[in-house]
Design a protein around this motif. Structure first.
Motif, PDB file in Angstrom:
ATOM      1  N   SER A  73       0.846  -1.194   0.000  1.00 45.09           N
ATOM      2  CA  SER A  73       0.000   0.000   0.000  1.00 45.09           C
ATOM      3  C   SER A  73       0.885   1.248   0.000  1.00 45.09           C
ATOM      4  CB  SER A  73      -0.907   0.010   1.237  1.00 45.09           C
ATOM      5  OG  SER A  73      -0.145   0.295   2.398  1.00 45.09           O
ATOM      6  N   ILE A  74       0.291   2.354  -0.384  1.00 45.10           N
ATOM      7  CA  ILE A  74       1.030   3.624  -0.363  1.00 45.10           C
ATOM      8  C   ILE A  74       1.578   3.888   1.036  1.00 45.10           C
ATOM      9  CG2 ILE A  74       0.838   6.134  -0.606  1.00 45.10           C
ATOM     10  CD1 ILE A  74      -1.390   5.530  -2.752  1.00 45.10           C
ATOM     11  N   GLN A  75       0.748   3.656   2.071  1.00 46.47           N
ATOM     12  CA  GLN A  75       1.167   3.939   3.440  1.00 46.47           C
ATOM     13  C   GLN A  75       2.347   3.084   3.881  1.00 46.47           C
ATOM     14  OE1 GLN A  75      -2.256   3.649   2.806  1.00 46.47           O
ATOM     15  NE2 GLN A  75      -2.529   5.836   2.847  1.00 46.47           N
ATOM     16  N   GLU A  76       2.483   1.877   3.332  1.00 43.15           N
ATOM     17  CA  GLU A  76       3.620   1.031   3.683  1.00 43.15           C
ATOM     18  C   GLU A  76       4.923   1.590   3.119  1.00 43.15           C
ATOM     19  OE1 GLU A  76       2.564  -3.516   3.891  1.00 43.15           O
ATOM     20  OE2 GLU A  76       1.447  -2.580   2.229  1.00 43.15           O
ATOM     21  N   VAL A  77       4.844   2.272   1.988  1.00 42.99           N
ATOM     22  CA  VAL A  77       6.031   2.826   1.337  1.00 42.99           C
ATOM     23  C   VAL A  77       6.283   4.263   1.780  1.00 42.99           C
ATOM     24  CG1 VAL A  77       7.085   3.395  -0.900  1.00 42.99           C
ATOM     25  CG2 VAL A  77       5.684   1.324  -0.666  1.00 42.99           C
ATOM     26  N   ALA A  78       5.222   5.045   1.849  1.00 46.19           N
ATOM     27  CA  ALA A  78       5.332   6.478   2.162  1.00 46.19           C
ATOM     28  C   ALA A  78       4.261   6.833   3.200  1.00 46.19           C
ATOM     29  CB  ALA A  78       5.167   7.294   0.885  1.00 46.19           C
ATOM     30  N   PRO A  79       4.521   6.551   4.472  1.00 47.94           N
ATOM     31  CA  PRO A  79       3.488   6.661   5.506  1.00 47.94           C
ATOM     32  C   PRO A  79       2.982   8.065   5.809  1.00 47.94           C
ATOM     33  CG  PRO A  79       5.613   6.159   6.483  1.00 47.94           C
ATOM     34  CD  PRO A  79       5.794   6.071   4.995  1.00 47.94           C
ATOM     35  N   ASN A  80       3.662   9.101   5.351  1.00 46.02           N
ATOM     36  CA  ASN A  80       3.244  10.464   5.701  1.00 46.02           C
ATOM     37  C   ASN A  80       2.405  11.147   4.629  1.00 46.02           C
ATOM     38  OD1 ASN A  80       4.567  10.378   8.233  1.00 46.02           O
ATOM     39  ND2 ASN A  80       6.507  10.687   7.177  1.00 46.02           N
ATOM     40  N   ILE A  81       2.054  10.434   3.581  1.00 51.04           N
ATOM     41  CA  ILE A  81       1.259  11.027   2.508  1.00 51.04           C
ATOM     42  C   ILE A  81      -0.227  10.814   2.799  1.00 51.04           C
ATOM     43  CG2 ILE A  81       0.693  10.902   0.046  1.00 51.04           C
ATOM     44  CD1 ILE A  81       3.621  10.036  -0.407  1.00 51.04           C
ATOM     45  N   PRO A  82      -1.017  11.893   2.782  1.00 53.85           N
ATOM     46  CA  PRO A  82      -2.462  11.724   2.950  1.00 53.85           C
ATOM     47  C   PRO A  82      -3.052  11.025   1.728  1.00 53.85           C
ATOM     48  CG  PRO A  82      -1.907  14.058   2.689  1.00 53.85           C
ATOM     49  CD  PRO A  82      -0.628  13.292   2.673  1.00 53.85           C
ATOM     50  N   VAL A  83      -3.872  10.005   1.976  1.00 50.68           N
ATOM     51  CA  VAL A  83      -4.403   9.165   0.907  1.00 50.68           C
ATOM     52  C   VAL A  83      -5.906   9.000   1.066  1.00 50.68           C
ATOM     53  CG1 VAL A  83      -4.319   6.839  -0.089  1.00 50.68           C
ATOM     54  CG2 VAL A  83      -2.231   7.903   0.739  1.00 50.68           C
TER      55      VAL A  83
END
Length: 160
Positions: free
Chosen positions: A128-138
């Motif tokens: 998931s995006i959060q697993e790679v870049a946890p600080n990005i609002p999704v």
């Protein structure tokens, strides 16, 4: 909560994904929008017709890094037909872009492929995006629009 402008940008992502499919690429499209709602850049997948790393999410991140200030990038939104892969999530984070709104998730894509008996040809793990870049609002997936993306993805697999 999505507004009419968000929905318009997401619909454009579906149009770009359809263009990609028609050109022989995988059906993905992305739109980069600044804080004022102006479309700054858009692209479609070209992983078959250019090279395997030519994903639209990476293309718009690269464009933003070269053409927008750091502050403008943090306030920008990337709309996309499908959740970023690990490569695209990393590019988005390294470019310093803000919010991501995606129509369909990587998990959904996997489920759709399993439904039709297709196997993944991806050389990387689905994160998931959060697993790679946890600080990005999704924000995503987007119910209703995801069915349009599903239809494109199934057409792509049946073509292969």
């Amino acid at each position: 909560m999505l507004n009419d402008k968000d929905k318009k940008h997401l619909q454009r992502c579906i149009e770009l994904a359809a263009e990609a499919l028609a050109a022989g690429d995988e059906p993905f499209g992305s739109v980069l929008v600044d804080a004022d709602g102006t479309v700054m850049n858009e692209d479609r997948n070209r992983a078959n017709t250019v090279d395997a790393t030519y994903h639209p999410e990476t293309a718009v991140a690269r464009w933003a890094a070269q053409n927008m200030t750091a502050d403008a990038r943090t306030q920008a939104t990337v709309y996309t037909s499908g959740e970023h892969c690990a490569m695209c999530s990393a590019a988005h984070a390294w470019a310093g872009l803000g919010r991501i709104v995606y129509i369909s998730s990587s998990k959904q894509l996997g489920e759709w492929m399993a439904e039709i008996g297709a196997t993944s040809s991806s050389p990387i793990s689905s994160l998931s995006i959060q697993e790679v870049a946890p600080n990005i609002p999704v924000e995503g997936p987007i119910a209703g629009l995801d069915e349009q993306v599903k239809a494109l993805q199934i057409r792509a697999q049946k073509r292969n």
